[in-house]
Design a protein around this motif. Structure first.
Motif, PDB file in Angstrom:
ATOM      1  N   GLU A  80       0.943  -1.114   0.055  1.00 39.64           N
ATOM      2  CA  GLU A  80      -0.004   0.051  -0.009  1.00 39.64           C
ATOM      3  C   GLU A  80       0.972   1.276  -0.055  1.00 39.64           C
ATOM      4  O   GLU A  80       1.838   1.254   0.726  1.00 39.64           O
ATOM      5  N   TRP A  81       0.433   2.220  -0.845  1.00 41.25           N
ATOM      6  CA  TRP A  81       1.169   3.431  -0.981  1.00 41.25           C
ATOM      7  C   TRP A  81       0.375   4.464  -0.199  1.00 41.25           C
ATOM      8  O   TRP A  81      -0.861   4.512  -0.728  1.00 41.25           O
ATOM      9  N   ILE A  82       1.022   5.398   0.523  1.00 43.70           N
ATOM     10  CA  ILE A  82       0.225   6.416   1.368  1.00 43.70           C
ATOM     11  C   ILE A  82       1.097   7.782   1.039  1.00 43.70           C
ATOM     12  O   ILE A  82       2.240   7.754   1.207  1.00 43.70           O
ATOM     13  N   PHE A  83       0.423   8.681   0.694  1.00 46.78           N
ATOM     14  CA  PHE A  83       0.845  10.275   0.459  1.00 46.78           C
ATOM     15  C   PHE A  83       0.401  11.106   1.640  1.00 46.78           C
ATOM     16  O   PHE A  83      -0.797  11.060   1.925  1.00 46.78           O
ATOM     17  N   ASN A  84       1.365  12.012   2.187  1.00 44.27           N
ATOM     18  CA  ASN A  84       0.755  12.753   2.961  1.00 44.27           C
ATOM     19  C   ASN A  84       1.602  14.280   2.638  1.00 44.27           C
ATOM     20  O   ASN A  84       2.858  14.444   2.761  1.00 44.27           O
ATOM     21  N   PRO A  85       1.025  15.483   2.108  1.00 42.25           N
ATOM     22  CA  PRO A  85      -0.762  15.403   1.855  1.00 42.25           C
ATOM     23  C   PRO A  85      -0.981  14.382   0.536  1.00 42.25           C
ATOM     24  O   PRO A  85      -0.297  14.148  -0.226  1.00 42.25           O
ATOM     25  N   ARG A 122      -5.247  10.700  -7.634  1.00 37.12           N
ATOM     26  CA  ARG A 122      -5.007   9.481  -7.958  1.00 37.12           C
ATOM     27  C   ARG A 122      -4.522   9.353  -9.769  1.00 37.12           C
ATOM     28  O   ARG A 122      -3.896   8.396 -10.136  1.00 37.12           O
ATOM     29  N   ASN A 123      -5.005  10.603 -10.309  1.00 37.84           N
ATOM     30  CA  ASN A 123      -4.689  10.551 -11.872  1.00 37.84           C
ATOM     31  C   ASN A 123      -3.061  10.889 -11.982  1.00 37.84           C
ATOM     32  O   ASN A 123      -2.623  10.917 -12.861  1.00 37.84           O
ATOM     33  N   MET A 124      -2.553  11.372 -10.830  1.00 39.79           N
ATOM     34  CA  MET A 124      -1.284  11.767 -11.060  1.00 39.79           C
ATOM     35  C   MET A 124       0.006  10.740 -11.001  1.00 39.79           C
ATOM     36  O   MET A 124       1.028  11.083 -11.290  1.00 39.79           O
ATOM     37  N   TYR A 125      -0.545   9.303 -10.801  1.00 38.42           N
ATOM     38  CA  TYR A 125       0.332   8.267 -10.756  1.00 38.42           C
ATOM     39  C   TYR A 125      -0.047   6.988 -11.032  1.00 38.42           C
ATOM     40  O   TYR A 125      -1.468   6.941 -10.971  1.00 38.42           O
ATOM     41  N   ILE A 164       5.658  -0.821  -8.063  1.00 40.74           N
ATOM     42  CA  ILE A 164       6.347   0.319  -8.445  1.00 40.74           C
ATOM     43  C   ILE A 164       5.277   1.577  -8.495  1.00 40.74           C
ATOM     44  O   ILE A 164       4.249   1.157  -9.270  1.00 40.74           O
ATOM     45  N   LEU A 165       5.813   2.564  -8.018  1.00 42.42           N
ATOM     46  CA  LEU A 165       5.087   3.939  -8.408  1.00 42.42           C
ATOM     47  C   LEU A 165       5.560   4.774  -9.355  1.00 42.42           C
ATOM     48  O   LEU A 165       6.875   5.091  -9.100  1.00 42.42           O
ATOM     49  N   ARG A 166       4.860   5.050 -10.152  1.00 37.23           N
ATOM     50  CA  ARG A 166       5.137   6.080 -11.121  1.00 37.23           C
ATOM     51  C   ARG A 166       4.403   7.245 -11.109  1.00 37.23           C
ATOM     52  O   ARG A 166       3.026   7.201 -11.393  1.00 37.23           O
ATOM     53  N   ILE A 167       5.035   8.344 -10.888  1.00 40.24           N
ATOM     54  CA  ILE A 167       4.361   9.628 -10.980  1.00 40.24           C
ATOM     55  C   ILE A 167       4.687  10.305 -12.244  1.00 40.24           C
ATOM     56  O   ILE A 167       5.869  10.583 -12.502  1.00 40.24           O
ATOM     57  N   THR A 168       3.731  10.457 -13.133  1.00 33.56           N
ATOM     58  CA  THR A 168       3.948  10.737 -14.687  1.00 33.56           C
ATOM     59  C   THR A 168       4.618  11.927 -14.884  1.00 33.56           C
ATOM     60  O   THR A 168       5.147  12.347 -15.684  1.00 33.56           O
ATOM     61  N   ASP A 169       3.888  13.057 -14.134  1.00 30.99           N
ATOM     62  CA  ASP A 169       4.193  14.387 -14.338  1.00 30.99           C
ATOM     63  C   ASP A 169       4.414  14.983 -13.079  1.00 30.99           C
ATOM     64  O   ASP A 169       3.403  15.511 -12.086  1.00 30.99           O
TER      65      ASP A 169
END
Length: 476
Positions: free
Chosen positions: A262-267, A271-274, A281-286
């Motif tokens: 599980e990937w958790i972001f703070n803040p 969901r459309n950004m990755y 594997i987590l990809r942040i496209t932009d």
């Protein structure tokens, strides 16, 4: 009283009539390992015909002269007997533990009374542990991380004592060892707290003995199964650049295997950004500026618990679309702030290098001129190198060089010769024979006496020769 007197008389008579005079060799103390051969000596000086020799083992008669009378050991005991020298040596094959004790060479008379005894020889049997030793204690199917574990290695208590040693993956263990000796067993315990690094480890107990240094046996406990919650770490591939793709990989080490990532972001981020690939594997496209300093956590769960790792997004380089037209040099680490426009504040950011149109034109002109000059110089050098072999070949053709024949130089002569033993073929129109024109010349060394074998050929001499032959034919 009369009976006692008779007994004393008989004893006195026996002592007087005995011919035994002593031992030439007596048995000595021996030590031998199980399975080996033992040997005890006994040679008598003189013996009467009514007397015989027996070996005693712990007071028990095992032989009479050259015969073994002990039924338990008749297949292993034998007497090396020689009546001429009165030798009664005892041999014991395939030594066993029960053979240990005292051995005595004893002289008996015909009445079964002991006449004399040698010194007692003490026989020590060096015991070998039985084939099924050592024995390692069984282990549980699994152990939790931090749990206390005790493994035991057991062998029999023998003489000399065996040596037991614990190894972990072929490395000797020196701490956490406890040794105990009982009447029957020799026990060596190893205690430790289960660690993650102990998972799949093999613990081996090795047995050796001084009785036979070639003996080396072992038993094992393992591979041991240590279960633990996931140990997690996040790896970032390359620098995080503004408006570029960023990739994060979540690595986990767990036993049993992981059940959920599980990937958790703070803040939190949209969901459309990755994108997620296999949840690992987590990809942040932009990568956007608003994501700077965002806390990224990878959380992994298995049946033993939860493990996690944290990483903060740190944008290293931020280049705008207008500045991308100019060349730049990254001099130091960039910080998560906008670059200042003042050149005085450049040391902690990227140094911008710009040029005017005139400077660019002059630079382009100089570059073209330099390229042309280099090309012309290269062509001249290539042509010069190509002329070297041509000149060399022309020079060598004008001046013949010596050749080598059989290891010595031979000069190429200016004059060639023909053998004299040529054949004159018939001329078709005259029916006369004429000299045969050979097409192959013969090279003759200068020191050769060629007058007897060869003749020099020249156009003038050949013409004169033809004229003479044709005149002679016409006259005939």
């Amino acid at each position: 009283m009369e009976g006692l007197a008779c007994v004393m008389f008989l004893v006195f008579s026996v002592c007087q009539t005995s011919s035994f005079s002593g031992f030439l060799k007596q048995p000595t103390d021996e030590k031998q390992a199980e399975g080996e051969l033992a040997y005890f000596n006994c040679i008598i000086k003189r013996l009467d015909n009514t007397e015989y020799v027996s070996w005693l083992h712990n007071g028990h008669k095992i032989s009479e002269d050259d015969r073994i009378i002990d039924r338990r050991n008749i297949d292993r005991y034998s007497i090396d007997y020689d009546p001429d020298v009165r030798k009664y040596n005892l041999q014991i094959q395939n030594v066993q533990r029960r053979d240990s004790g005292e051995y005595t060479c004893t002289i008996y008379n015909s009445g079964g009374i002991i006449v004399a005894e040698s010194k007692s020889a003490n026989f020590t049997v060096l015991q070998i542990p039985r084939e099924h030793y050592p024995i390692c204690s069984p282990i549980a199917a699994r152990y939790s991380r931090g749990q206390a574990i005790i493994i035991s290695c057991i062998s029999e208590n023998i003489e000399p004592p065996v040596r037991l040693k614990w190894k972990r993956n072929s490395v000797d263990i020196t701490s956490g060892i406890d040794r105990k000796m009982t009447d029957d067993n020799h026990v060596v315990n190893y205690s430790f707290l289960a660690k993650k690094s102990d998972n799949r480890a093999m613990f081996i107990c090795e047995l050796t003995t001084s009785a036979n240094p070639s003996i080396r046996r072992n038993c094992s406990c393992g591979p041991i199964n240590i279960i633990y919650a996931p140990v997690v770490r996040i790896k970032q591939t390359g620098n995080i650049v503004l408006d570029k793709e960023a990739i994060f990989i979540c690595y986990s080490d767990a036993n049993p295997e992981e059940e959920r990532f599980e990937w958790i972001f703070n803040p939190p981020i949209d969901r459309n950004m990755y994108l997620l690939e296999n949840d690992r594997i987590l990809r942040i496209t932009d990568m956007k500026r608003i994501l700077n300093n965002t806390k990224v956590m990878c959380q992994v769960t298995n049946s033993m618990g939860i493990g996690s790792s944290v990483l903060y997004i740190n944008i290293k380089s931020q280049v705008s679309s207008e500045e991308s037209k100019a060349d730049y040099v990254d001099t130091t680490k960039s910080e998560n702030k906008d670059r200042p426009k003042d050149k005085k504040s450049i040391p902690n950011h990227q140094l911008l290098i710009t040029t005017s149109p005139d400077q660019q034109k002059n630079t382009t002109h100089i570059s073209i001129s330099l390229i042309v000059a280099i090309a012309v110089a290269s062509i001249v050098v290539i042509l010069g190198l190509a002329m070297i072999p041509v000149g060399y070949m022309r020079y060598t053709r004008r001046q013949p060089s010596d050749t080598v024949s059989r290891g010595r130089p031979v000069s190429i002569p200016d004059v060639y010769f023909e053998p004299k033993d040529h054949v004159d073929p018939m001329l078709p129109q005259l029916g006369l024979s004429a000299p045969w024109m050979r097409t192959v010349g013969v090279q003759v060394p200068g020191e050769c006496e060629y007058d007897m074998t060869y003749t020099q050929i020249s156009p003038q001499s050949r013409q004169a020769y033809y004229s003479q032959r044709m005149y002679t034919a016409a006259s005939m």
